[in-house]
Each structure stands twice: as structure tokens, then as C-alpha cells.
Design a protein around this motif. Sequence first.
Motif, PDB file in Angstrom:
ATOM      1  N   SER A 115      40.275  12.640 -39.815  1.00  0.00           N
ATOM      2  CA  SER A 115      39.115  12.676 -38.927  1.00  0.00           C
ATOM      3  C   SER A 115      38.295  13.942 -39.148  1.00  0.00           C
ATOM      4  CB  SER A 115      39.566  12.576 -37.461  1.00  0.00           C
ATOM      5  OG  SER A 115      40.279  13.735 -37.068  1.00  0.00           O
ATOM      6  N   LEU A 116      38.964  15.091 -39.313  1.00  0.00           N
ATOM      7  CA  LEU A 116      38.234  16.320 -39.598  1.00  0.00           C
ATOM      8  C   LEU A 116      37.560  16.268 -40.966  1.00  0.00           C
ATOM      9  CD1 LEU A 116      40.580  19.101 -38.181  1.00  0.00           C
ATOM     10  CD2 LEU A 116      38.222  18.650 -37.508  1.00  0.00           C
ATOM     11  N   ALA A 117      38.261  15.713 -41.967  1.00  0.00           N
ATOM     12  CA  ALA A 117      37.670  15.591 -43.302  1.00  0.00           C
ATOM     13  C   ALA A 117      36.454  14.675 -43.272  1.00  0.00           C
ATOM     14  CB  ALA A 117      38.711  15.051 -44.277  1.00  0.00           C
ATOM     15  N   LEU A 118      36.487  13.657 -42.427  1.00  0.00           N
ATOM     16  CA  LEU A 118      35.351  12.745 -42.302  1.00  0.00           C
ATOM     17  C   LEU A 118      34.133  13.468 -41.741  1.00  0.00           C
ATOM     18  CD1 LEU A 118      34.574   9.739 -42.658  1.00  0.00           C
ATOM     19  CD2 LEU A 118      35.276   9.374 -40.279  1.00  0.00           C
ATOM     20  N   ILE A 119      34.341  14.357 -40.774  1.00  0.00           N
ATOM     21  CA  ILE A 119      33.240  15.154 -40.224  1.00  0.00           C
ATOM     22  C   ILE A 119      32.645  16.048 -41.306  1.00  0.00           C
ATOM     23  CG2 ILE A 119      32.668  17.017 -38.619  1.00  0.00           C
ATOM     24  CD1 ILE A 119      34.652  15.816 -36.650  1.00  0.00           C
ATOM     25  N   VAL A 120      33.515  16.741 -42.040  1.00  0.00           N
ATOM     26  CA  VAL A 120      33.047  17.658 -43.081  1.00  0.00           C
ATOM     27  C   VAL A 120      32.277  16.915 -44.160  1.00  0.00           C
ATOM     28  CG1 VAL A 120      33.816  19.246 -44.891  1.00  0.00           C
ATOM     29  CG2 VAL A 120      34.881  19.328 -42.639  1.00  0.00           C
ATOM     30  N   ALA A 121      32.738  15.713 -44.505  1.00  0.00           N
ATOM     31  CA  ALA A 121      32.078  14.935 -45.556  1.00  0.00           C
ATOM     32  C   ALA A 121      30.758  14.336 -45.091  1.00  0.00           C
ATOM     33  CB  ALA A 121      33.012  13.819 -46.024  1.00  0.00           C
ATOM     34  N   THR A 122      30.556  14.180 -43.785  1.00  0.00           N
ATOM     35  CA  THR A 122      29.370  13.496 -43.265  1.00  0.00           C
ATOM     36  C   THR A 122      28.276  14.461 -42.847  1.00  0.00           C
ATOM     37  OG1 THR A 122      30.786  11.681 -42.478  1.00  0.00           O
ATOM     38  CG2 THR A 122      28.569  11.836 -41.536  1.00  0.00           C
ATOM     39  N   PHE A 123      28.646  15.596 -42.263  1.00  0.00           N
ATOM     40  CA  PHE A 123      27.662  16.525 -41.712  1.00  0.00           C
ATOM     41  C   PHE A 123      27.329  17.617 -42.732  1.00  0.00           C
ATOM     42  CE2 PHE A 123      29.260  14.471 -37.985  1.00  0.00           C
ATOM     43  CZ  PHE A 123      28.215  14.510 -37.063  1.00  0.00           C
ATOM     44  N   ALA A 124      26.065  18.032 -42.719  1.00  0.00           N
ATOM     45  CA  ALA A 124      25.631  19.144 -43.553  1.00  0.00           C
ATOM     46  C   ALA A 124      26.331  20.418 -43.101  1.00  0.00           C
ATOM     47  CB  ALA A 124      24.121  19.319 -43.463  1.00  0.00           C
ATOM     48  N   PRO A 125      26.528  21.389 -44.013  1.00  0.00           N
ATOM     49  CA  PRO A 125      27.237  22.623 -43.635  1.00  0.00           C
ATOM     50  C   PRO A 125      26.678  23.292 -42.388  1.00  0.00           C
ATOM     51  CG  PRO A 125      26.946  22.539 -46.009  1.00  0.00           C
ATOM     52  CD  PRO A 125      26.191  21.356 -45.447  1.00  0.00           C
ATOM     53  N   ALA A 126      25.363  23.255 -42.215  1.00  0.00           N
ATOM     54  CA  ALA A 126      24.756  23.911 -41.052  1.00  0.00           C
ATOM     55  C   ALA A 126      25.112  23.221 -39.746  1.00  0.00           C
ATOM     56  CB  ALA A 126      23.241  23.964 -41.219  1.00  0.00           C
ATOM     57  N   ASP A 127      25.461  21.933 -39.826  1.00  0.00           N
ATOM     58  CA  ASP A 127      25.751  21.151 -38.617  1.00  0.00           C
ATOM     59  C   ASP A 127      27.247  20.979 -38.369  1.00  0.00           C
ATOM     60  OD1 ASP A 127      22.997  20.738 -38.223  1.00  0.00           O
ATOM     61  OD2 ASP A 127      23.012  19.017 -39.589  1.00  0.00           O
ATOM     62  N   GLN A 128      28.072  21.405 -39.321  1.00  0.00           N
ATOM     63  CA  GLN A 128      29.504  21.153 -39.186  1.00  0.00           C
ATOM     64  C   GLN A 128      30.127  21.912 -38.024  1.00  0.00           C
ATOM     65  OE1 GLN A 128      31.376  21.973 -42.937  1.00  0.00           O
ATOM     66  NE2 GLN A 128      30.266  20.332 -44.010  1.00  0.00           N
ATOM     67  N   GLY A 129      29.708  23.174 -37.824  1.00  0.00           N
ATOM     68  CA  GLY A 129      30.289  23.968 -36.750  1.00  0.00           C
ATOM     69  C   GLY A 129      30.086  23.322 -35.389  1.00  0.00           C
ATOM     70  N   ARG A 130      28.882  22.843 -35.157  1.00  0.00           N
ATOM     71  CA  ARG A 130      28.594  22.198 -33.860  1.00  0.00           C
ATOM     72  C   ARG A 130      29.397  20.914 -33.708  1.00  0.00           C
ATOM     73  NH1 ARG A 130      22.586  20.286 -31.772  1.00  0.00           N
ATOM     74  NH2 ARG A 130      23.206  19.769 -29.628  1.00  0.00           N
ATOM     75  N   ALA A 131      29.488  20.123 -34.808  1.00  0.00           N
ATOM     76  CA  ALA A 131      30.223  18.859 -34.744  1.00  0.00           C
ATOM     77  C   ALA A 131      31.708  19.106 -34.492  1.00  0.00           C
ATOM     78  CB  ALA A 131      30.020  18.075 -36.038  1.00  0.00           C
ATOM     79  N   ILE A 132      32.277  20.081 -35.193  1.00  0.00           N
ATOM     80  CA  ILE A 132      33.688  20.388 -34.995  1.00  0.00           C
ATOM     81  C   ILE A 132      33.926  20.961 -33.599  1.00  0.00           C
ATOM     82  CG2 ILE A 132      35.578  21.869 -35.784  1.00  0.00           C
ATOM     83  CD1 ILE A 132      34.506  21.538 -38.626  1.00  0.00           C
ATOM     84  N   GLY A 133      32.946  21.709 -33.079  1.00  0.00           N
ATOM     85  CA  GLY A 133      33.053  22.206 -31.707  1.00  0.00           C
ATOM     86  C   GLY A 133      33.134  21.069 -30.699  1.00  0.00           C
ATOM     87  N   ARG A 134      32.310  20.047 -30.897  1.00  0.00           N
ATOM     88  CA  ARG A 134      32.374  18.881 -30.007  1.00  0.00           C
ATOM     89  C   ARG A 134      33.710  18.148 -30.158  1.00  0.00           C
ATOM     90  NH1 ARG A 134      26.332  16.104 -30.549  1.00  0.00           N
ATOM     91  NH2 ARG A 134      25.188  17.743 -29.421  1.00  0.00           N
ATOM     92  N   TRP A 135      34.151  18.037 -31.418  1.00  0.00           N
ATOM     93  CA  TRP A 135      35.445  17.386 -31.668  1.00  0.00           C
ATOM     94  C   TRP A 135      36.550  18.133 -30.926  1.00  0.00           C
ATOM     95  CZ3 TRP A 135      39.910  19.242 -34.018  1.00  0.00           C
ATOM     96  CH2 TRP A 135      40.850  18.291 -34.411  1.00  0.00           C
ATOM     97  N   THR A 136      36.539  19.456 -31.011  1.00  0.00           N
ATOM     98  CA  THR A 136      37.566  20.266 -30.347  1.00  0.00           C
ATOM     99  C   THR A 136      37.509  20.111 -28.833  1.00  0.00           C
ATOM    100  OG1 THR A 136      37.462  21.882 -32.149  1.00  0.00           O
ATOM    101  CG2 THR A 136      38.478  22.601 -30.090  1.00  0.00           C
ATOM    102  N   ALA A 137      36.286  20.139 -28.286  1.00  0.00           N
ATOM    103  CA  ALA A 137      36.134  20.042 -26.826  1.00  0.00           C
ATOM    104  C   ALA A 137      36.679  18.718 -26.295  1.00  0.00           C
ATOM    105  CB  ALA A 137      34.668  20.206 -26.458  1.00  0.00           C
ATOM    106  N   TRP A 138      36.338  17.624 -26.980  1.00  0.00           N
ATOM    107  CA  TRP A 138      36.767  16.315 -26.501  1.00  0.00           C
ATOM    108  C   TRP A 138      38.261  16.083 -26.719  1.00  0.00           C
ATOM    109  CZ3 TRP A 138      34.386  12.885 -23.443  1.00  0.00           C
ATOM    110  CH2 TRP A 138      33.009  13.031 -23.261  1.00  0.00           C
TER     111      TRP A 138
END
Length: 455
Positions: A115-138
Motif C-alpha cells: 500500500s505504501l509502495a502504491l502511494i509512492v508509485a502514484t504520487f509525485a515526489p512533492a505530493d508524497q509527504g502529504r499523501a503518506i501523512g493522510r495514510w498515517t493519520a487514518w
Amino acid sequence: MDRQARVLVVAIVVSFIAFLDGAVINVALPSLAEELGGGLALQQWAVDAYLLTLGSLILLAGSLSDSYGRLRIIRIGLAGFAVTSVLCAIAPTGLFFVVSRAFQGAAGALLVPSSLALIVATFAPADQGRAIGRWTAWTTGAFLIGPLFGGLLVDLVSWRLVFWINLLPIAFALVLMHRLGRDEPNPDHERIDWLGAALGIVGLAGTVFALIEQGRFGWSSPVVFVPLVVGVLALVLFVLQERRTAQPMLPLTLFAARNFAMGNLATVFIYAAFSLGPFAMTIFLQEFGGFSATMAGLATLPPTIVLVLLGSRFGELSGRFGPRLFMTLGPIIVGVGYLLTLVVDEDFVYWWQFLPGVIVIGVGMAMTVAPLTSAILGAVEPSRAGIGSAVNNAVARIAGLIAIASISVIAGSQLDVDGYRRTALFVAVALVIGGAISWFGIRNPRLAPERAASA
């Protein structure tokens, strides 16, 4: 819903499934043991069988995800989790349940790294931190609602519903994934370290079996001694295999970075305590405190609430001032919280014997978790952050696995008042050791000039 949003929701749901199942099981343990028999040994195996396969296979799962496609591995993991959840729910005996939990952990190992690898592969580097932050929060929410939700299911219906309920989020995730299509295998993938994976599983299984069953058979029994020797030998061979193979499952070169090595050494003691403490606390509250499963879930909820409320703040402070101080004080404060619970006696009163310590535990955990993660991931190159995270995740889960397997050595045959006191003291000592390792081993990274000025 666009593709990025759908990917993020899928990543959150599949990780939530794996984390929720780990968080919810503690409150179901007394009811499970009462129905299936087996006492404390079954309760240990109910947790450790899952952690054993999850912790030992999570690195292999990351390699499979890179090689054969994230979506494919997630679908296989979801299907396996569904089947094994049904097997757990219908288990007629303790042995059947434990074996089913082991296979469920193997399926769960396919979900989190993919699931984390899917986020990294889908989101641009600039957007990955925010996406992973949401993943962590939920996904943190799994640990927040797990004990309470599980307690309600156990009290109102049965512990078996804890596993039947998994089918709903699995079906939801599979429906969402239908629109994402399929991914193709990577033709340039590296050779998978199957031998290393096998040695790791045998090594952990042998040592954990010996730790759990020594209470029944004794250390001198061949039933305990032989698996222990085989397990230790397999772990030694695992390290040798990882040193010599060209594509290791566990790249030992990562440990050349001081903060990565010392951070993972601290993780061994800190997360052993983070797993053993709540396990002992939840069983003690139900079996000797007279709490229902729901009330035990509520009673152990404050640390997670404090972690959610304060965790990001301490993460920000760690970014400004460095992780060393927080990684030192945080575990020690958690240890103080457990020492405060040593006032328990036969006339148990939660409000003053447990609650003050539980709140202190939450503050210390909030101070520890984010700085520890940032120290370890900050010590590896960005291109290796994925494997660095997987290694630390595996270390944390294996530490918890071994700690819970050792509880009969620490507490004796049951978690009565004396048994709980011994366990809480052991947890506090482990946390102080983790804090000391952090103080002497961790080095704060040098701040860039502009960050140093703002700090």
C-alpha cells in the motif's frame, strides 16, 4: 474520484484492515481462551502466530510488490486475508485457530508495504509527504477504535465476529480496486531472496515456540530445546545469507549509518515494551480487574488518544531540534507510566491505580513515535527509504512478537496482581534501556542554515 484519490483510499483501507486486526485481538483473548481452552499459552499464540508470519514476511512482501506489481500483491493479500478471517471465525479448536492466525499474518504482510509502495508509485515526489501523512493519520485510527470496537463485538455477540467483520472492508477495497485496473510485473526486478526468507521464518518460529512452550514442558525438554537450537542456528545462517547474497532481503549495509543502527537497536527495546505492556494490561483488566471486553477497550484507549493529539506536534519539534532528546525522554516517560501502575493490588480501582499511569504512558508514546521514525528514515538515502521503513517495521513487530512470547517467563503462569507487577517492571526497564540507547547512540542531524536560524 480521480485515480490518485482512489489509490489513497485503497492504500488506507488495506492497511487499516491489517492494523485493525492486530489492535482488536487483545480484548478478545479472554473470551477466546474461555471457549477454546489453552489458557495463557493460547492467548500468546493468538497474538504471536499473526506477528510471526507478518514480521518475518514483510520484507519479502516488499520485494514481491516491486517485482510482480503492487495491485496484484494487494489483491492476493486481500483474498488471503478474507479466507483466513473466515477460518479464524469458525475455528473449532485452539490449534486450528492458531494455524489460521499464522496464515492470516502472512496475508497481512502483503498489504502494508504494497500500500505504501502504491502511494509512492502514484504520487509525485512533492505530493508524497502529504499523501503518506493522510495514510498515517487514518491508519492510526485502527489502533484508536480497535480495542473499543472489538470489545463491543465480544460483549454483544462473540469474539468470532471480530473476524467475520473483516469481510466488509475487504469487499469495499476490492470494489475500489476494480477501477484501477491491473499492473504488469517488472521485467527488470532483482532476484528474490527466498532462502533468506525461509531461514528468517524458521529462526523466528523455533525461538518463539520455545519461549511460549517452555512454561509447559521446561527448558530441558526436547520439545523446547530442539526448536530453540534450530531457531537460533537458522537466525545465524540468515545473517550469513544476507551478508553474502547479491540481492539480500535485509540489506545489512543500511546498518552502517549510525542513526539507522542505533535507532533500530532502540526500537527492539521500545517496541517490545509497546507490545508487551498493552497485552498484559488488557488481559489483567479482564481476568483480574473484572472488566468486560468493552470496558477494557475503553480503559486502554487514553494512550492512543494522546498519541493522536500530540504525536504530530512532537514530530514537528523533533524536526526543529533533532530526535535525540525526544527518543531519550519519551521511552523513559512511558516507563514511568508503567511504574505508576505498580500500585495495583487485590482491591483493584482503575481510577487511581491505572488511569494516571495510562495517561503518562500516552504522553511518552507521543513523544517517542514520530522522532524515532524520522531518525531512522533520515539516516538512509531517499531512494532506500522504502526498504529502510520496511526493516524498521519488521524489527518493531518481531520485538513485540518475542516480548509477548516471553511473558510466561516474566509473569509466570497467569497475569494476576504479582504477574502484572513483574511484567510492568520489566516493561519499564526495557523502556529505560531504549531511552539510554537513544541518548548515547543517536546523533541529531545538522540543520541547514535557514532551518537553524528559524529554530
